[in-house]
Scaffold this active site. Sequence first.
Site, PDB file in Angstrom:
ATOM      1  N   ARG A  16      40.613  27.626  21.275  1.00 35.99           N
ATOM      2  CA  ARG A  16      39.264  27.073  21.115  1.00 35.99           C
ATOM      3  C   ARG A  16      39.009  26.047  22.207  1.00 35.99           C
ATOM      4  O   ARG A  16      39.898  25.288  22.559  1.00 35.99           O
ATOM      5  CB  ARG A  16      39.160  26.368  19.746  1.00 35.99           C
ATOM      6  N   ARG A  51      38.602  13.975  19.097  1.00 40.99           N
ATOM      7  CA  ARG A  51      38.456  14.408  17.694  1.00 40.99           C
ATOM      8  C   ARG A  51      39.304  13.528  16.772  1.00 40.99           C
ATOM      9  O   ARG A  51      38.903  13.198  15.661  1.00 40.99           O
ATOM     10  CB  ARG A  51      38.839  15.892  17.556  1.00 40.99           C
ATOM     11  N   ARG A  76      47.836  25.993  19.311  1.00 40.69           N
ATOM     12  CA  ARG A  76      47.089  26.804  18.336  1.00 40.69           C
ATOM     13  C   ARG A  76      46.273  27.891  19.040  1.00 40.69           C
ATOM     14  O   ARG A  76      45.626  27.647  20.042  1.00 40.69           O
ATOM     15  CB  ARG A  76      46.145  25.890  17.551  1.00 40.69           C
ATOM     16  N   ARG A  89      32.717  14.805   6.128  1.00 43.68           N
ATOM     17  CA  ARG A  89      33.584  14.148   7.109  1.00 43.68           C
ATOM     18  C   ARG A  89      33.148  12.712   7.374  1.00 43.68           C
ATOM     19  O   ARG A  89      33.721  12.058   8.250  1.00 43.68           O
ATOM     20  CB  ARG A  89      33.570  14.930   8.418  1.00 43.68           C
ATOM     21  N   LYS A 124      44.516  22.208   7.779  1.00 45.22           N
ATOM     22  CA  LYS A 124      43.481  22.214   6.734  1.00 45.22           C
ATOM     23  C   LYS A 124      42.850  23.605   6.562  1.00 45.22           C
ATOM     24  O   LYS A 124      42.755  24.110   5.452  1.00 45.22           O
ATOM     25  CB  LYS A 124      42.420  21.209   7.182  1.00 45.22           C
TER      26      LYS A 124
HETATM   27  P1  AMP Z   1      36.587  22.134  12.624  1.00 49.36           P
HETATM   28  O1  AMP Z   1      36.664  23.586  12.923  1.00 49.36           O
HETATM   29  O2  AMP Z   1      36.469  21.861  11.167  1.00 49.36           O
HETATM   30  O3  AMP Z   1      37.681  21.341  13.283  1.00 49.36           O
HETATM   31  O4  AMP Z   1      35.195  21.602  13.264  1.00 49.36           O
HETATM   32  C1  AMP Z   1      34.933  21.756  14.653  1.00 49.36           C
HETATM   33  C2  AMP Z   1      33.869  20.770  15.119  1.00 49.36           C
HETATM   34  O5  AMP Z   1      32.648  20.979  14.373  1.00 49.36           O
HETATM   35  C3  AMP Z   1      34.192  19.297  14.915  1.00 49.36           C
HETATM   36  O6  AMP Z   1      34.997  18.770  15.959  1.00 49.36           O
HETATM   37  C4  AMP Z   1      32.781  18.692  14.907  1.00 49.36           C
HETATM   38  O7  AMP Z   1      32.242  18.625  16.226  1.00 49.36           O
HETATM   39  C5  AMP Z   1      31.981  19.741  14.146  1.00 49.36           C
HETATM   40  N1  AMP Z   1      32.009  19.479  12.691  1.00 49.36           N
HETATM   41  C6  AMP Z   1      32.635  20.209  11.720  1.00 49.36           C
HETATM   42  N2  AMP Z   1      32.441  19.703  10.504  1.00 49.36           N
HETATM   43  C7  AMP Z   1      31.660  18.589  10.684  1.00 49.36           C
HETATM   44  C8  AMP Z   1      31.111  17.605   9.814  1.00 49.36           C
HETATM   45  N3  AMP Z   1      31.319  17.642   8.488  1.00 49.36           N
HETATM   46  N4  AMP Z   1      30.377  16.607  10.364  1.00 49.36           N
HETATM   47  C9  AMP Z   1      30.142  16.536  11.687  1.00 49.36           C
HETATM   48  N5  AMP Z   1      30.628  17.434  12.576  1.00 49.36           N
HETATM   49  C10 AMP Z   1      31.382  18.454  12.092  1.00 49.36           C
END
Ligand code: AMP
Length: 222
Positions: free
Chosen positions: A164, A175, A133, A94, A16
């Site tokens: 990460r 997740r 990754r 989300r 994504k």
């Molecule tokens: P990502 O880099 O988009 O995978 O986001 C990393 C982490 O940030 C996720 O596993 C969540 O803990 C938090 N996070 C990101 N976007 C959201 C969202 N829209 N709602 C809640 N938590 C979020």
Amino acid sequence: MSIPIIIFLGPPGCGKGTHAKLLAERAGAGHFDLGSLLRGIAKSGSPRGVELTGFMSKGLLVPDSLIIDIVRDALAERVRTNPPPALLLDGFPRTVAQAEALEKVAAAIELGPVSVININLPDEIIVERIANRRVCNKCGAIFQTHEISSQQCPKCTGGQLIQRDDDKAEVVRRRLEEYKAKTAPLLQFYGKTGKLVSVVSDAPTEVVRERVYGAYKQIQPK
Ligand code: AMP
């Protein structure tokens, strides 16, 4: 004039972030990457940052109330200071509650109409991709281990490629569970609007890039 929004949906590790970035460049649109914004706040060590870390390090979604406050402020600031011709939302919404909040925020700051690109990938490929990754700690570029030969980022000077914390196996499982329970219902939410196109990312980046561009063309207002 209102700024069209393109929401990127998909499970963690589906590509994504990579494809939102590529499409933003190609379409001359802005890229709103919520995960990076949250990691920046978390790193700052502020009380809000500490609160975010508590959820993110465990692979849990941050509660809606906190996310909606952060996104409302960040989007309003973006539109006020640097309004793009279109905006790709990567990582937001989300949950259905976030999608409903987005409708209100969008109406207030003249964002819209909304269309959605959903990127999909089977679970077994997701787990493998996330384990392999690596992300540049300076420019945010994303690589798979087979694409790199050292820890130096090939895209910028001085960046180090790291894993990460929330890409570790047990956090990834959490997740994925969060995605299925809370984010997947958005497919139905947006499916009803007729503005959602799905793409499978089970192919090399260049191939998926074309699929995503095709989806983008399909959902553009005529
Ligand atoms: P990502 O880099 O988009 O995978 O986001 C990393 C982490 O940030 C996720 O596993 C969540 O803990 C938090 N996070 C990101 N976007 C959201 C969202 N829209 N709602 C809640 N938590 C979020």
